[in-house]
Design an enzyme around this catalytic site. Structure first.
Site, mmCIF file in Angstrom:
data_model
loop_
_atom_site.group_PDB
_atom_site.id
_atom_site.type_symbol
_atom_site.label_atom_id
_atom_site.label_comp_id
_atom_site.label_asym_id
_atom_site.label_seq_id
_atom_site.Cartn_x
_atom_site.Cartn_y
_atom_site.Cartn_z
ATOM 1 N NE ARG A 191 -6.548 55.986 13.909
ATOM 2 C CZ ARG A 191 -5.600 55.211 13.386
ATOM 3 N NH1 ARG A 191 -5.906 54.007 12.933
ATOM 4 N NH2 ARG A 191 -4.357 55.642 13.292
ATOM 5 C CB SER A 214 -9.314 46.442 11.113
ATOM 6 O OG SER A 214 -9.226 47.825 10.917
ATOM 7 C CE LYS A 253 -4.989 51.383 15.531
ATOM 8 N NZ LYS A 253 -5.887 50.548 14.708
#
Length: 213
Positions: free
Chosen positions: A40, A109, A138
């Site tokens: 990511r 997700s 996040k």
């Protein structure tokens, strides 16, 4: 598609800009028993992402562990990754599947039960419940944590693998697996550990031991 072990997904830490540290931690996670890797990168340019992805693919191939790319289908296709993980605001699932092909992993997700009952979630190879608990990794666009009750509710009707992410560490892993998750996805529990390999190994043992109970 070969059977995928979703027990322990290491999601790479894009706050680590220095490549040597980044790949040392990745290899430690692989040595420690991570069963799948998700690359990511939210802020780097495409060329940097591509170079990291190539190196990740080489390492993952060495350890025979699948590599999936977060969001970026172009990177996944460019390096022939094993799959992609997409969010609710990313490329639509059906488009991603058409581009990636039927032999690749596609994860999606979900942050509530309504997203989990949609056709995209049913079609995906697995869903990532995000976040299960609150997290600092996040910091933007995060839904309210679903918690164990939300996990249990989704588990009642969702038949494919469920991977949870968000605020996961060694002290809450057991209850996540015990309440229906097939695996966990972690960032800082590995990347910020004093010994990333040992931290990975400890998480893996908890997941596997709980999953067999």
């Amino acid at each position: 598609m070969p059977k995928v072990d979703y027990a322990l997904m290491y999601v790479t830490d894009d706050s680590i800009k220095e490549d040597n540290s980044f790949f040392q931690i990745l290899e430690a996670a692989l040595k420690g028993g991570a069963t799948i890797i998700q690359l990511r990168e939210k802020s780097c340019d495409t060329a940097t992402f591509y170079k990291r992805a190539l190196h990740c693919k080489t390492l993952c191939n060495t350890y025979k562990i699948p590599l999936i790319i977060n969001d970026r289908l172009d990177i996944a296709l460019a390096i022939d990754a094993d799959g992609v993980h997409i969010g609710q605001s990313d490329m639509p699932y059906d488009v991603a599947r058409r581009l990636m092909g039927n032999s690749k992993i596609i994860g999606l997700s979900v942050s509530n039960k309504y997203q989990a009952v949609k056709e995209d979630a049913k079609s995906a190879d697995y869903i990532g419940i995000s976040p299960i608990f609150s997290t600092n990794t996040k910091t933007t666009d995060l839904a309210e944590p679903l918690g164990l009750s939300g996990l249990k509710e989704i588990r009642e009707f969702y038949k494919k693998p469920i991977v949870c992410i968000g605020g996961i560490h060694k002290d809450n892993t057991k209850e996540i697996i015990a309440n229906g998750a097939d695996g966990i996805a972690v960032v800082s529990a590995i990347s910020k550990a004093d010994n990333p390999e040992a931290a990975t190994s400890e998480l893996k043992k908890i997941v596997c031991k709980t999953g067999t109970n």
